[in-house]
Design a protein around this motif. Structure first.
Motif, mmCIF file in Angstrom:
data_model
loop_
_atom_site.group_PDB
_atom_site.id
_atom_site.type_symbol
_atom_site.label_atom_id
_atom_site.label_comp_id
_atom_site.label_asym_id
_atom_site.label_seq_id
_atom_site.Cartn_x
_atom_site.Cartn_y
_atom_site.Cartn_z
ATOM 1 N N LEU A 1 0.756 5.699 2.305
ATOM 2 C CA LEU A 1 -0.026 4.950 1.330
ATOM 3 C C LEU A 1 -0.419 3.586 1.882
ATOM 4 O O LEU A 1 -1.559 3.141 1.723
ATOM 5 C CB LEU A 1 0.775 4.784 0.041
ATOM 6 C CG LEU A 1 0.106 3.966 -1.074
ATOM 7 C CD1 LEU A 1 -1.171 4.638 -1.531
ATOM 8 C CD2 LEU A 1 1.067 3.776 -2.255
ATOM 9 N N PHE A 2 0.522 2.914 2.550
ATOM 10 C CA PHE A 2 0.246 1.598 3.138
ATOM 11 C C PHE A 2 -0.906 1.678 4.140
ATOM 12 O O PHE A 2 -1.854 0.887 4.079
ATOM 13 C CB PHE A 2 1.506 1.075 3.831
ATOM 14 C CG PHE A 2 1.302 -0.196 4.600
ATOM 15 C CD1 PHE A 2 1.335 -1.425 3.968
ATOM 16 C CD2 PHE A 2 1.056 -0.168 5.975
ATOM 17 C CE1 PHE A 2 1.136 -2.603 4.678
ATOM 18 C CE2 PHE A 2 0.857 -1.336 6.690
ATOM 19 C CZ PHE A 2 0.896 -2.558 6.034
ATOM 20 N N TYR A 3 -0.831 2.641 5.061
ATOM 21 C CA TYR A 3 -1.871 2.760 6.079
ATOM 22 C C TYR A 3 -3.199 3.205 5.483
ATOM 23 O O TYR A 3 -4.263 2.735 5.904
ATOM 24 C CB TYR A 3 -1.431 3.734 7.171
ATOM 25 C CG TYR A 3 -0.246 3.250 7.971
ATOM 26 C CD1 TYR A 3 -0.198 1.946 8.441
ATOM 27 C CD2 TYR A 3 0.835 4.087 8.243
ATOM 28 C CE1 TYR A 3 0.893 1.482 9.164
ATOM 29 C CE2 TYR A 3 1.929 3.634 8.972
ATOM 30 C CZ TYR A 3 1.952 2.336 9.421
ATOM 31 O OH TYR A 3 3.027 1.883 10.137
ATOM 32 N N ALA A 4 -3.147 4.091 4.482
ATOM 33 C CA ALA A 4 -4.382 4.577 3.873
ATOM 34 C C ALA A 4 -5.107 3.463 3.126
ATOM 35 O O ALA A 4 -6.322 3.287 3.278
ATOM 36 C CB ALA A 4 -4.074 5.741 2.927
ATOM 37 N N VAL A 5 -4.341 2.703 2.336
ATOM 38 C CA VAL A 5 -4.944 1.623 1.554
ATOM 39 C C VAL A 5 -5.515 0.546 2.465
ATOM 40 O O VAL A 5 -6.677 0.135 2.333
ATOM 41 C CB VAL A 5 -3.902 1.017 0.586
ATOM 42 C CG1 VAL A 5 -4.420 -0.292 -0.017
ATOM 43 C CG2 VAL A 5 -3.573 2.004 -0.518
ATOM 44 N N ASN A 6 -4.698 0.077 3.413
ATOM 45 C CA ASN A 6 -5.157 -0.989 4.300
ATOM 46 C C ASN A 6 -6.234 -0.500 5.264
ATOM 47 O O ASN A 6 -7.120 -1.265 5.649
ATOM 48 C CB ASN A 6 -3.977 -1.576 5.067
ATOM 49 C CG ASN A 6 -3.156 -2.520 4.212
ATOM 50 O OD1 ASN A 6 -3.551 -3.652 3.961
ATOM 51 N ND2 ASN A 6 -2.019 -2.039 3.723
ATOM 52 N N GLY A 7 -6.152 0.768 5.674
ATOM 53 C CA GLY A 7 -7.201 1.317 6.531
ATOM 54 C C GLY A 7 -8.542 1.314 5.841
ATOM 55 O O GLY A 7 -9.565 0.949 6.431
ATOM 56 N N TYR A 8 -8.549 1.692 4.563
ATOM 57 C CA TYR A 8 -9.802 1.682 3.812
ATOM 58 C C TYR A 8 -10.340 0.261 3.657
ATOM 59 O O TYR A 8 -11.532 0.001 3.876
ATOM 60 C CB TYR A 8 -9.594 2.304 2.435
ATOM 61 C CG TYR A 8 -10.820 2.215 1.561
ATOM 62 C CD1 TYR A 8 -11.891 3.085 1.750
ATOM 63 C CD2 TYR A 8 -10.926 1.232 0.575
ATOM 64 C CE1 TYR A 8 -13.028 2.993 0.979
ATOM 65 C CE2 TYR A 8 -12.060 1.134 -0.205
ATOM 66 C CZ TYR A 8 -13.110 2.015 -0.007
ATOM 67 O OH TYR A 8 -14.240 1.902 -0.774
ATOM 68 N N LEU A 9 -9.445 -0.677 3.283
ATOM 69 C CA LEU A 9 -9.880 -2.057 3.059
ATOM 70 C C LEU A 9 -10.385 -2.710 4.340
ATOM 71 O O LEU A 9 -11.439 -3.363 4.348
ATOM 72 C CB LEU A 9 -8.722 -2.877 2.482
ATOM 73 C CG LEU A 9 -8.302 -2.540 1.059
ATOM 74 C CD1 LEU A 9 -7.052 -3.306 0.694
ATOM 75 C CD2 LEU A 9 -9.424 -2.864 0.082
#
Length: 228
Positions: free
Chosen positions: A152-160
């Protein structure tokens, strides 16, 4: 996409990249030191030199202990805030990173119009606010996803990161609406590239390079996609 990233890594020794990093870190350290000094001074001013406690009597070291605790708290907060604050300050100078990339890899392009400092501040603060806000929400969700929290951390920050850095790179050359339209057409690729930026966020010191790598990588990506 991976070529965009590794070409950016290969240019990290560029003096212009180093100057942006040093300016961002210098402003960050200066701000955090000033806030820490102000907090310790405020605590020392508010706390009395001698405090009378029931059954104990007068205690003369409370003020000193409170100041040391305030300093310890600010050191911990500074360690936590170092990366996002450095990212926000470095964001003020990311145009210099993009200029360095274009000067080396795309010398045929006309010089880009210099971005007004007010626009740079607005974009940087907006990016900082989005990153902090969404990660606070994600932090709450971490309690419900268990072992999936790192994903979740990588997915959220990757998108942002992908969204913000690509838009920033694109708007140097095209209008905002066109930049958003281009991002939407290549959203999956941009998200994956943003995740490449998000993975090192959990590595101390390396994470300070992320704003520079992000600006360089998405400058390459923008020109590659437009070149198609």
């Amino acid at each position: 996409m991976f070529d965009d990233f590794f070409r950016s890594v290969g240019q990290l020794t560029d003096p212009r990249f180093r100057n942006v990093l040093l300016k961002g870190l210098g402003l960050t350290v200066g701000l955090l030191v000033a806030i820490s000094w102000g907090m310790v001074t405020l605590v020392g001013f508010l706390m009395p030199d001698v405090l009378s406690l029931p059954f104990v009597g007068e205690v003369s070291f409370v003020g000193g202990v409170a100041m040391w605790l305030a300093l310890l708290l600010m050191i911990v907060l500074s360690a936590v805030l170092m990366v996002p604050v450095a990212g926000a300050f470095t964001g003020l100078f990311l145009d210099e990173v993009a200029d360095a990339v274009e000067a080396k890899h795309y010398p045929h392009l006309a010089p880009n119009a210099e971005q007004p400092i007010t626009t740079a501040i607005r974009e940087s603060l907006g990016f900082f606010g989005v990153i902090v806000g969404v990660n606070l929400i994600a932090l709450i969700l971490f309690f419900f996803v268990g072992p999936l929290a790192p994903i979740l951390f990588y997915a959220v920050n990757g998108y942002l990161l992908g969204r913000e850095y690509f838009t920033m790179a694109a708007m140097r050359r095209i209008e905002r609406d066109a930049a958003h339209a281009l991002r939407k057409r290549h959203n999956g690729q941009i998200w994956i590239a943003g995740t490449l930026m998000a993975v090192p966020l959990s590595i101390p010191l390396v994470n300070l390079l992320i704003p520079i790598l992000g600006a360089a990588t998405f400058t390459h990506m923008f020109h590659r996609l437009v070149g198609r």
